[in-house]
Design a protein around this motif. Structure first.
Motif, PDB file in Angstrom:
ATOM      1  N   ALA A   1      12.820  45.490  -2.657  1.00  0.00           N
ATOM      2  CA  ALA A   1      13.017  43.979  -3.027  1.00  0.00           C
ATOM      3  C   ALA A   1      13.191  43.576  -1.775  1.00  0.00           C
ATOM      4  O   ALA A   1      12.947  42.097  -1.654  1.00  0.00           O
ATOM      5  CB  ALA A   1      14.115  43.706  -4.072  1.00  0.00           C
ATOM      6  N   SER A   2      13.448  44.027  -0.739  1.00  0.00           N
ATOM      7  CA  SER A   2      13.594  43.237   0.634  1.00  0.00           C
ATOM      8  C   SER A   2      12.549  42.869   1.167  1.00  0.00           C
ATOM      9  O   SER A   2      12.394  41.847   2.134  1.00  0.00           O
ATOM     10  CB  SER A   2      14.156  44.439   1.549  1.00  0.00           C
ATOM     11  N   PHE A   3      11.193  43.329   0.740  1.00  0.00           N
ATOM     12  CA  PHE A   3      10.037  43.142   1.226  1.00  0.00           C
ATOM     13  C   PHE A   3       8.839  42.481   0.250  1.00  0.00           C
ATOM     14  O   PHE A   3       7.748  42.145   0.457  1.00  0.00           O
ATOM     15  CB  PHE A   3       9.473  44.017   2.140  1.00  0.00           C
ATOM     16  N   PHE A   4       9.251  42.786  -0.937  1.00  0.00           N
ATOM     17  CA  PHE A   4       8.281  42.804  -2.371  1.00  0.00           C
ATOM     18  C   PHE A   4       9.223  42.584  -3.505  1.00  0.00           C
ATOM     19  O   PHE A   4       9.809  43.304  -3.909  1.00  0.00           O
ATOM     20  CB  PHE A   4       7.706  44.278  -2.197  1.00  0.00           C
ATOM     21  N   ARG A   5       8.554  41.366  -4.223  1.00  0.00           N
ATOM     22  CA  ARG A   5       9.053  41.031  -5.393  1.00  0.00           C
ATOM     23  C   ARG A   5       7.832  40.613  -6.195  1.00  0.00           C
ATOM     24  O   ARG A   5       6.897  39.943  -5.645  1.00  0.00           O
ATOM     25  CB  ARG A   5      10.089  39.752  -5.107  1.00  0.00           C
TER      26      ARG A   5
ATOM     27  N   GLY B   1      13.906  34.021   6.294  1.00  0.00           N
ATOM     28  CA  GLY B   1      14.476  35.099   5.757  1.00  0.00           C
ATOM     29  C   GLY B   1      15.119  34.903   4.513  1.00  0.00           C
ATOM     30  O   GLY B   1      16.014  35.739   4.180  1.00  0.00           O
ATOM     31  N   THR B   2      14.754  34.031   3.714  1.00  0.00           N
ATOM     32  CA  THR B   2      15.373  33.698   2.622  1.00  0.00           C
ATOM     33  C   THR B   2      14.641  34.187   1.321  1.00  0.00           C
ATOM     34  O   THR B   2      13.542  33.316   0.970  1.00  0.00           O
ATOM     35  CB  THR B   2      15.790  32.245   2.519  1.00  0.00           C
ATOM     36  N   ALA B   3      15.179  35.274   0.788  1.00  0.00           N
ATOM     37  CA  ALA B   3      14.078  35.711  -0.317  1.00  0.00           C
ATOM     38  C   ALA B   3      14.497  35.108  -1.628  1.00  0.00           C
ATOM     39  O   ALA B   3      15.644  34.660  -1.830  1.00  0.00           O
ATOM     40  CB  ALA B   3      14.630  37.289  -0.510  1.00  0.00           C
TER      41      ALA B   3
ATOM     42  N   THR C   1       6.221  27.706  -0.904  1.00  0.00           N
ATOM     43  CA  THR C   1       7.380  27.557  -0.381  1.00  0.00           C
ATOM     44  C   THR C   1       8.264  28.533  -0.604  1.00  0.00           C
ATOM     45  O   THR C   1       9.054  28.847   0.567  1.00  0.00           O
ATOM     46  CB  THR C   1       8.038  26.141  -0.907  1.00  0.00           C
ATOM     47  N   ALA C   2       8.537  29.238  -1.524  1.00  0.00           N
ATOM     48  CA  ALA C   2       9.264  30.519  -1.686  1.00  0.00           C
ATOM     49  C   ALA C   2       8.828  31.256  -0.660  1.00  0.00           C
ATOM     50  O   ALA C   2       9.779  32.106   0.257  1.00  0.00           O
ATOM     51  CB  ALA C   2       9.333  30.988  -3.113  1.00  0.00           C
ATOM     52  N   LEU C   3       7.654  31.709  -0.635  1.00  0.00           N
ATOM     53  CA  LEU C   3       7.125  32.596   0.388  1.00  0.00           C
ATOM     54  C   LEU C   3       7.280  32.363   1.657  1.00  0.00           C
ATOM     55  O   LEU C   3       7.656  33.160   2.543  1.00  0.00           O
ATOM     56  CB  LEU C   3       5.741  32.762   0.204  1.00  0.00           C
ATOM     57  N   ILE C   4       7.051  31.113   2.203  1.00  0.00           N
ATOM     58  CA  ILE C   4       7.227  30.387   3.652  1.00  0.00           C
ATOM     59  C   ILE C   4       8.662  30.610   3.836  1.00  0.00           C
ATOM     60  O   ILE C   4       9.211  31.051   5.012  1.00  0.00           O
ATOM     61  CB  ILE C   4       6.718  28.968   3.720  1.00  0.00           C
TER      62      ILE C   4
END
Length: 108
Positions: free
Chosen positions: A24-28, A60-62, A51-54
């Motif tokens: 989950a630190s890199f893929f959701r 660094g805000t997942a 916007t969530a991805l950017i």
């Protein structure tokens, strides 16, 4: 024609099984109930994933939740959270069921 969500969930769980608990630190995965393939479904199917991805990549805000809306005649008639799998949106038991603040992301 919609995409079978089980195929996507199976892929996600395979990645988690292979990569481990920190996936989950890199893929959701955010499922869109009733959203069909992209939009035009029967529920809150409009959302801003870009916007969530950017924010995740550049700041660094997942994303903990993505706001989805349902439009009728160009007006928002319902808001709903899209939650990171395996969480789902759960009604808090009080408040307007058409407003996002009446929901929380929770593990079923």
């Amino acid at each position: 024609m919609g995409v079978n969500p089980h195929i996507t969930v199976n892929y996600y769980t395979d990645v988690v099984d292979y990569m481990g608990k920190d996936t989950a630190s890199f893929f959701r995965l955010f499922l869109v109930p009733g959203g069909f393939h992209c939009w035009g479904g029967l529920g809150a199917d409009r959302f801003d994933a870009m916007t969530a991805l950017i924010n995740w990549v550049e700041r660094g805000t997942a994303p903990e939740m993505i706001k989805a809306i349902e439009l009728k005649d160009g007006k928002t008639v319902r808001e709903h959270p899209l939650c990171p799998y395996p969480e789902i949106a759960g009604y808090r038991g009080r408040g307007d069921t058409t407003k996002i603040e009446s929901y929380t992301c929770e593990v079923p």
